[in-house]
Design a protein around this motif. Sequence first.
Motif, PDB file in Angstrom:
ATOM      1  N   ASP A  75      46.546  79.706  47.452  1.00 22.09           N
ATOM      2  CA  ASP A  75      47.226  80.467  48.494  1.00 22.09           C
ATOM      3  C   ASP A  75      46.209  80.796  49.586  1.00 22.09           C
ATOM      4  O   ASP A  75      44.991  80.680  49.390  1.00 22.09           O
ATOM      5  CB  ASP A  75      47.860  81.740  47.925  1.00 22.09           C
ATOM      6  CG  ASP A  75      46.840  82.678  47.306  1.00 22.09           C
ATOM      7  OD1 ASP A  75      46.105  83.342  48.051  1.00 22.09           O
ATOM      8  OD2 ASP A  75      46.757  82.733  46.066  1.00 22.09           O
ATOM      9  N   THR A  76      46.704  81.170  50.742  1.00 31.33           N
ATOM     10  CA  THR A  76      45.837  81.403  51.904  1.00 31.33           C
ATOM     11  C   THR A  76      44.773  82.444  51.604  1.00 31.33           C
ATOM     12  O   THR A  76      43.580  82.256  51.922  1.00 31.33           O
ATOM     13  CB  THR A  76      46.678  81.839  53.107  1.00 31.33           C
ATOM     14  OG1 THR A  76      47.597  80.795  53.445  1.00 31.33           O
ATOM     15  CG2 THR A  76      45.809  82.139  54.314  1.00 31.33           C
TER      16      THR A  76
ATOM     17  N   ARG B 230      51.889  72.836  53.589  1.00 29.03           N
ATOM     18  CA  ARG B 230      50.693  73.506  54.080  1.00 29.03           C
ATOM     19  C   ARG B 230      50.321  73.005  55.470  1.00 29.03           C
ATOM     20  O   ARG B 230      50.627  71.866  55.852  1.00 29.03           O
ATOM     21  CB  ARG B 230      49.535  73.274  53.110  1.00 29.03           C
ATOM     22  CG  ARG B 230      49.850  73.735  51.701  1.00 29.03           C
ATOM     23  CD  ARG B 230      48.887  73.186  50.684  1.00 29.03           C
ATOM     24  NE  ARG B 230      47.621  73.915  50.677  1.00 29.03           N
ATOM     25  CZ  ARG B 230      47.456  75.087  50.074  1.00 29.03           C
ATOM     26  NH1 ARG B 230      48.463  75.677  49.466  1.00 29.03           N
ATOM     27  NH2 ARG B 230      46.283  75.668  50.084  1.00 29.03           N
TER      28      ARG B 230
ATOM     29  N   ASN C 194      45.800  73.722  46.096  1.00 29.88           N
ATOM     30  CA  ASN C 194      46.993  74.496  45.768  1.00 29.88           C
ATOM     31  C   ASN C 194      46.743  76.000  45.930  1.00 29.88           C
ATOM     32  O   ASN C 194      47.549  76.809  45.480  1.00 29.88           O
ATOM     33  CB  ASN C 194      47.448  74.194  44.334  1.00 29.88           C
ATOM     34  CG  ASN C 194      47.970  72.773  44.187  1.00 29.88           C
ATOM     35  OD1 ASN C 194      48.785  72.314  44.986  1.00 29.88           O
ATOM     36  ND2 ASN C 194      47.486  72.064  43.183  1.00 29.88           N
TER      37      ASN C 194
ATOM     38  N   ASP D 266      49.781  78.546  53.921  1.00 27.20           N
ATOM     39  CA  ASP D 266      50.157  78.052  52.597  1.00 27.20           C
ATOM     40  C   ASP D 266      51.658  77.934  52.395  1.00 27.20           C
ATOM     41  O   ASP D 266      52.124  77.676  51.282  1.00 27.20           O
ATOM     42  CB  ASP D 266      49.563  78.953  51.512  1.00 27.20           C
ATOM     43  CG  ASP D 266      50.069  80.402  51.604  1.00 27.20           C
ATOM     44  OD1 ASP D 266      50.949  80.689  52.444  1.00 27.20           O
ATOM     45  OD2 ASP D 266      49.577  81.247  50.836  1.00 27.20           O
TER      46      ASP D 266
ATOM     47  N   LEU E  83      44.368  71.296  52.736  1.00 29.51           N
ATOM     48  CA  LEU E  83      45.601  70.533  52.561  1.00 29.51           C
ATOM     49  C   LEU E  83      45.695  69.907  51.172  1.00 29.51           C
ATOM     50  O   LEU E  83      46.791  69.693  50.654  1.00 29.51           O
ATOM     51  CB  LEU E  83      45.711  69.450  53.637  1.00 29.51           C
ATOM     52  CG  LEU E  83      45.862  69.953  55.080  1.00 29.51           C
ATOM     53  CD1 LEU E  83      45.951  68.778  56.043  1.00 29.51           C
ATOM     54  CD2 LEU E  83      47.072  70.858  55.229  1.00 29.51           C
TER      55      LEU E  83
END
Length: 253
Positions: free
Chosen positions: A93-94, A62, A91, A117, A88
């Motif tokens: 996703d973007t 990331r 977990n 991500d 960071l």
Amino acid sequence: MCLILLSWQKLPDQPLIIAANRDEFYSRPTLAADFWPDYPQILAGRDLEYGGSWLGVSRNGRFAAVTNLREVEARGDRSRGDLVKNFLLSNDDTRSHLARLELEKAKYRPFNFIAFDGLELGYSNNMEPSWQLLPPGTHAIGNIPQSSRNEKTMKGERDMNAALTQGAEHQRLLSMLQDPSSSGHHEEAIHRTLSSRFVIAKDLGYGTRSSSIVSLGLDGHWDFWEQIYNTAPQQADFLQPQSLKHFATKPTA
């Protein structure tokens, strides 16, 4: 961090390349980039005032970075450096992360925020509603919303493109970041100074503290270069390059 230049999906062997300058008061306590003892998955510089960061990567692939938004009234009091740290460590996703951030971004100090991500590169700020995924290309994030343009960001994009025609060699990109010439024409000296890519505002005790070159390889490993500058105005070698550190991360399963 006051200028982040991004090359996204332009070079076949390096899908993401970042060249960035961090501008900050010289007196603000800071740790140079390294793996954090309390969060060893994070590789980043660290702001000792609030505990966050302006730019970093993680062992699980990331990347995140922030700039401030200049001349925007602060609505919240949370440190924007927490945006980098929290992404960071997550977990998410973007898309999911930026969608959740939308609900509370007014609680932070004015920011531009970049999140990657491992698959998608996203952008948000807390001056405008919503967020976006950045398309392939070259992008410049300064101290204005990404939807706006000024000579500093436009020149940054041009110079990033020119540098990358010869490859993503870190020394070439560092030299590009160290350009102290002013972008545009300003009547006030302070505006001329702050429009520079490499900021030197000695009278204000403010300027470029470090430069970072970060690149992602096709196999998922990161190369992270950080150039620190001497920011002690009383010393003869003020603003000369000091330690240049290189880190490499391997992708995790």
